[in-house]
Motif scaffolding. Structure first.
Motif, PDB file in Angstrom:
ATOM      1  N   ILE A  79       0.860  -1.194   0.000  1.00 17.89           N
ATOM      2  CA  ILE A  79       0.000   0.000   0.000  1.00 17.89           C
ATOM      3  C   ILE A  79       0.890   1.236   0.000  1.00 17.89           C
ATOM      4  N   ALA A  80       0.649   2.139  -0.970  1.00 19.51           N
ATOM      5  CA  ALA A  80       1.414   3.384  -1.036  1.00 19.51           C
ATOM      6  C   ALA A  80       0.919   4.337   0.040  1.00 19.51           C
ATOM      7  N   LYS A  81       1.871   4.852   0.804  1.00 21.97           N
ATOM      8  CA  LYS A  81       1.558   5.853   1.828  1.00 21.97           C
ATOM      9  C   LYS A  81       2.513   7.018   1.642  1.00 21.97           C
ATOM     10  N   CYS A  82       2.240   8.120   2.329  1.00 22.79           N
ATOM     11  CA  CYS A  82       3.039   9.331   2.170  1.00 22.79           C
ATOM     12  C   CYS A  82       4.124   9.411   3.245  1.00 22.79           C
ATOM     13  N   ALA A  83       5.380   9.501   2.814  1.00 26.16           N
ATOM     14  CA  ALA A  83       6.499   9.620   3.753  1.00 26.16           C
ATOM     15  C   ALA A  83       6.402  10.902   4.564  1.00 26.16           C
ATOM     16  N   ILE A  84       5.875  11.958   3.945  1.00 25.13           N
ATOM     17  CA  ILE A  84       5.713  13.223   4.669  1.00 25.13           C
ATOM     18  C   ILE A  84       4.721  13.027   5.807  1.00 25.13           C
ATOM     19  N   GLU A  85       3.583  12.412   5.496  1.00 28.16           N
ATOM     20  CA  GLU A  85       2.557  12.194   6.513  1.00 28.16           C
ATOM     21  C   GLU A  85       3.049  11.246   7.605  1.00 28.16           C
ATOM     22  N   GLN A  86       3.783  10.212   7.235  1.00 25.18           N
ATOM     23  CA  GLN A  86       4.297   9.288   8.248  1.00 25.18           C
ATOM     24  C   GLN A  86       5.255  10.000   9.205  1.00 25.18           C
ATOM     25  N   THR A  87       6.081  10.887   8.662  1.00 20.69           N
ATOM     26  CA  THR A  87       7.013  11.653   9.497  1.00 20.69           C
ATOM     27  C   THR A  87       6.236  12.584  10.422  1.00 20.69           C
ATOM     28  N   LYS A  99       1.156  17.064   5.056  1.00 18.33           N
ATOM     29  CA  LYS A  99       1.489  16.712   3.669  1.00 18.33           C
ATOM     30  C   LYS A  99       0.974  17.839   2.792  1.00 18.33           C
ATOM     31  N   PRO A 100       1.323  17.841   1.500  1.00 17.57           N
ATOM     32  CA  PRO A 100       0.792  18.899   0.629  1.00 17.57           C
ATOM     33  C   PRO A 100      -0.739  18.944   0.695  1.00 17.57           C
TER      34      PRO A 100
END
Length: 196
Positions: free
Chosen positions: A101-109, A119-120
């Motif tokens: 599943i693709a997730k956002c590295a920005i959001e995870q951080t 995230k954007p």
């Protein structure tokens, strides 16, 4: 269309049903398409500031792409700012994969409380897309077949787009704007019921 302040909101945002279903779509919106996520000018300094904390989550090919093309790219035709795609044709460089599943590295951080930017806004608002005009923002629903599962789940749960996106809409336009939207939708629904 519904007008609130300097926004024009499409009827689809009020009427269409939508709830992300990551187990079915696998985060396809971070992978599919021929361009990255739209970025706002004021988000560029945030990318630069937080990249060192996000970088450790990214794949070697994503890091390589960023080193070649930068943290963002600008479309030659219309000047639109977007996140880069891995080697110009893959997933968004900020996409990371967990159990396919693709997730956002920005959001995870952000969720790890290492940065204070989720995230954007274009990613947070999806499937809503905003087009800026001289005197107003056009707030539209973006139809994309990769979101069929989200439309199906939203329909079964009876959750309209604007309710699913309460948090990002408030983030973009403020709580007062969102409260006005809810009041306007309620008034429209009551008017429709009275006419039946």
């Amino acid at each position: 269309m519904l007008a609130i302040g300097n926004t024009l909101i499409s009827d689809d945002i009020l009427e269409k049903k939508f709830v992300c279903d990551l187990q079915r779509c696998k985060g396809a919106c971070c992978v599919a398409g021929d361009a990255g996520a739209p970025l706002e000018e004021e988000e560029l300094p945030l990318l630069k500031k937080f990249y060192p904390k996000i970088k450790s989550k990214l794949s070697p090919s994503a890091i390589d792409t960023i080193e070649q093309s930068g943290l963002f790219v600008r479309d030659d035709d219309d000047g639109t700012l977007t996140t880069p795609l891995v080697h110009g044709e893959g997933a968004c460089v900020y996409a990371v994969f967990e159990n396919d599943i693709a997730k956002c590295a920005i959001e995870q951080t952000y969720l790890e409380k290492k940065i204070n930017w989720k995230k954007p806004i274009s990613c947070h608002l999806y499937p809503v897309r905003i087009t800026k005009h001289k005197n107003y923002d056009a707030v539209n629903y973006h139809h994309w077949n990769v979101c069929k599962a989200a439309c199906k789940l939203g329909k079964s749960l009876e959750v309209p787009v604007y309710k699913f996106l309460k948090e990002p809409l408030e983030r973009k336009y403020g709580k007062q704007w969102y409260a006005q939207l809810v009041l306007a939708v309620t008034a429209l629904e009551e008017n429709n019921l009275s006419q039946e």
